[in-house]
Scaffold this active site. Sequence first.
Site, PDB file in Angstrom:
ATOM      1  N   TYR A  63       0.856  -1.158   0.023  1.00 30.46           N
ATOM      2  CA  TYR A  63      -0.054  -0.060  -0.027  1.00 30.46           C
ATOM      3  C   TYR A  63       0.901   1.274  -0.080  1.00 30.46           C
ATOM      4  O   TYR A  63       0.635   2.098  -0.752  1.00 30.46           O
ATOM      5  CB  TYR A  63      -0.756   0.137   1.180  1.00 30.46           C
TER       6      TYR A  63
HETATM    7  P1  NAD Z   1     -12.199   5.398   1.870  1.00 25.81           P
HETATM    8  O1  NAD Z   1     -12.112   4.112   1.528  1.00 25.81           O
HETATM    9  O2  NAD Z   1     -13.431   5.590   2.961  1.00 25.81           O
HETATM   10  O3  NAD Z   1     -12.342   6.321   0.791  1.00 25.81           O
HETATM   11  C1  NAD Z   1     -11.807   6.117  -0.695  1.00 25.81           C
HETATM   12  C2  NAD Z   1     -12.946   6.137  -1.502  1.00 25.81           C
HETATM   13  O4  NAD Z   1     -12.398   6.032  -2.802  1.00 25.81           O
HETATM   14  C3  NAD Z   1     -14.122   5.064  -1.377  1.00 25.81           C
HETATM   15  O5  NAD Z   1     -15.537   5.645  -1.139  1.00 25.81           O
HETATM   16  C4  NAD Z   1     -13.865   4.332  -2.870  1.00 25.81           C
HETATM   17  O6  NAD Z   1     -15.224   3.961  -3.099  1.00 25.81           O
HETATM   18  C5  NAD Z   1     -13.556   5.360  -3.401  1.00 25.81           C
HETATM   19  N1  NAD Z   1     -12.535   4.947  -4.697  1.00 25.81           N
HETATM   20  C6  NAD Z   1     -11.722   4.082  -4.928  1.00 25.81           C
HETATM   21  N2  NAD Z   1     -11.180   3.988  -6.039  1.00 25.81           N
HETATM   22  C7  NAD Z   1     -11.891   4.655  -6.893  1.00 25.81           C
HETATM   23  C8  NAD Z   1     -11.652   4.837  -8.262  1.00 25.81           C
HETATM   24  N3  NAD Z   1     -10.997   4.273  -9.130  1.00 25.81           N
HETATM   25  N4  NAD Z   1     -12.644   5.726  -8.632  1.00 25.81           N
HETATM   26  C9  NAD Z   1     -13.632   6.379  -7.989  1.00 25.81           C
HETATM   27  N5  NAD Z   1     -13.724   6.292  -6.305  1.00 25.81           N
HETATM   28  C10 NAD Z   1     -12.990   5.474  -6.075  1.00 25.81           C
HETATM   29  O7  NAD Z   1     -10.872   5.731   2.646  1.00 25.81           O
HETATM   30  P2  NAD Z   1     -10.404   7.073   3.410  1.00 25.81           P
HETATM   31  O8  NAD Z   1      -9.694   6.606   4.773  1.00 25.81           O
HETATM   32  O9  NAD Z   1     -11.220   7.864   3.470  1.00 25.81           O
HETATM   33  O10 NAD Z   1      -8.994   7.607   2.674  1.00 25.81           O
HETATM   34  C11 NAD Z   1      -9.471   8.490   1.488  1.00 25.81           C
HETATM   35  C12 NAD Z   1      -7.807   8.822   0.994  1.00 25.81           C
HETATM   36  O11 NAD Z   1      -6.875   9.039   2.103  1.00 25.81           O
HETATM   37  C13 NAD Z   1      -7.135   7.178   0.258  1.00 25.81           C
HETATM   38  O12 NAD Z   1      -6.590   7.727  -0.869  1.00 25.81           O
HETATM   39  C14 NAD Z   1      -6.187   6.949   1.244  1.00 25.81           C
HETATM   40  O13 NAD Z   1      -4.987   6.040   0.934  1.00 25.81           O
HETATM   41  C15 NAD Z   1      -5.630   8.374   1.772  1.00 25.81           C
HETATM   42  N6  NAD Z   1      -5.180   8.326   3.280  1.00 25.81           N
HETATM   43  C16 NAD Z   1      -6.008   7.817   4.319  1.00 25.81           C
HETATM   44  C17 NAD Z   1      -5.795   7.678   5.567  1.00 25.81           C
HETATM   45  C18 NAD Z   1      -6.366   7.445   7.011  1.00 25.81           C
HETATM   46  O14 NAD Z   1      -5.870   7.423   7.933  1.00 25.81           O
HETATM   47  N7  NAD Z   1      -8.006   7.158   6.653  1.00 25.81           N
HETATM   48  C19 NAD Z   1      -4.270   7.979   5.705  1.00 25.81           C
HETATM   49  C20 NAD Z   1      -3.513   8.390   4.782  1.00 25.81           C
HETATM   50  C21 NAD Z   1      -4.049   8.416   3.731  1.00 25.81           C
END
Ligand code: NAD
Length: 326
Positions: free
Chosen positions: A149
């Site tokens: 990841y």
């Molecule tokens: P999440 O899974 O709740 O949200 C991601 C959303 O992206 C989902 O609703 C999914 O359906 C959508 N998605 C995935 N692939 C897609 C595509 N190809 N086209 C359109 N939609 C798509 O995750 P989150 O925790 O809200 O994280 C959001 C972003 O932040 C991610 O990129 C994640 O890597 C990054 N991030 C999150 C954290 C954390 O602690 N939650 C920390 C660092 C980075």
Amino acid sequence: MRAFVTGAAGFIGSHLCEHLLACGDDVVGVDAMTDYYDPSRKRRNLAHLLGRERFTFRRGDVLALPLDELLADAEVVYHLAGQPGVRASWGRQFALYLDRNVQATQCVLESARGARLYRLVYASSSSVYGDAEAYPTAETLCPRPVSPYGVTKLAAEQLCELYRTCFGVPTVSLRLFSVYGPRQRPDMAFARLIRAAFTGEPFPLHGDGEQTRDFTYVRDVVTAMRQAALGPWTGVANVGGGQRVTMNQVIAEVSELAAPVRVLGTPVQDGDVRHTAADISLARQAFGYRPSVGISEGLAAMVLAEREERWATEVAELAAHAAVPG
Ligand code: NAD
């Protein structure tokens, strides 16, 4: 500002859309509603947004949507769509991580080249650092992810840097450190811990609980995203909560706030890092970032949200029961 948000139905994306609307922005949100976790949760996240003036939602995959057309009107793009989760990224699932984190980001960047954007904010991750050589960790440290990841998040971040330096796409990549708050993804530690407190089921704790994390409250994250979008600066910056906490401390706090948690000791998982801690001085200088929610306040908000959701579900079930004749 006219904003375009990918991953709008997700945990952070739905909070971001709410924040942008509250700031007076027009928001177009897209999301593929992937099944990494139960999509009904994403529909509930969207319920906070649908029907609001100045919000439009389009269901679809970033890899298939007509992005050139969709970005033509946008001033700021917030790219949050992605496949999260460190532990699930090993093995055959990696193909999904490549598609949703790397390919999807390249697709957004290609369309951004032709658009007249003020800013493109990318949700990068602290997982790019792996087991960092120094804490708090500054952006100047060489990233060495310890999970597939993390590798894909770093690759996507490097693509943002490439399109920024080669084509002038005005990107800001924010390395988010363990984001928490109401509606957190169900696979994340705090969501599982609070669920365990309410249900009495054991909470599997990986390792001795002395691992530390820099936890960041979701409101601080979405505030940072908009600040970064409006400021003059581009590049890569950490966004952390400014406080390092052990899992044992978090377990004690949740036990106090909700109910005592039964802990089940389990081995450390591949891809988990021992510590994270963000040096946030660059974000402070570059766009005035200052985290404002401490861990006790943030956990209390999460516990309250979970309690309210459980009450609402119970009331709905009782009402449905009462409505059944005979
Ligand atoms: P999440 O899974 O709740 O949200 C991601 C959303 O992206 C989902 O609703 C999914 O359906 C959508 N998605 C995935 N692939 C897609 C595509 N190809 N086209 C359109 N939609 C798509 O995750 P989150 O925790 O809200 O994280 C959001 C972003 O932040 C991610 O990129 C994640 O890597 C990054 N991030 C999150 C954290 C954390 O602690 N939650 C920390 C660092 C980075």
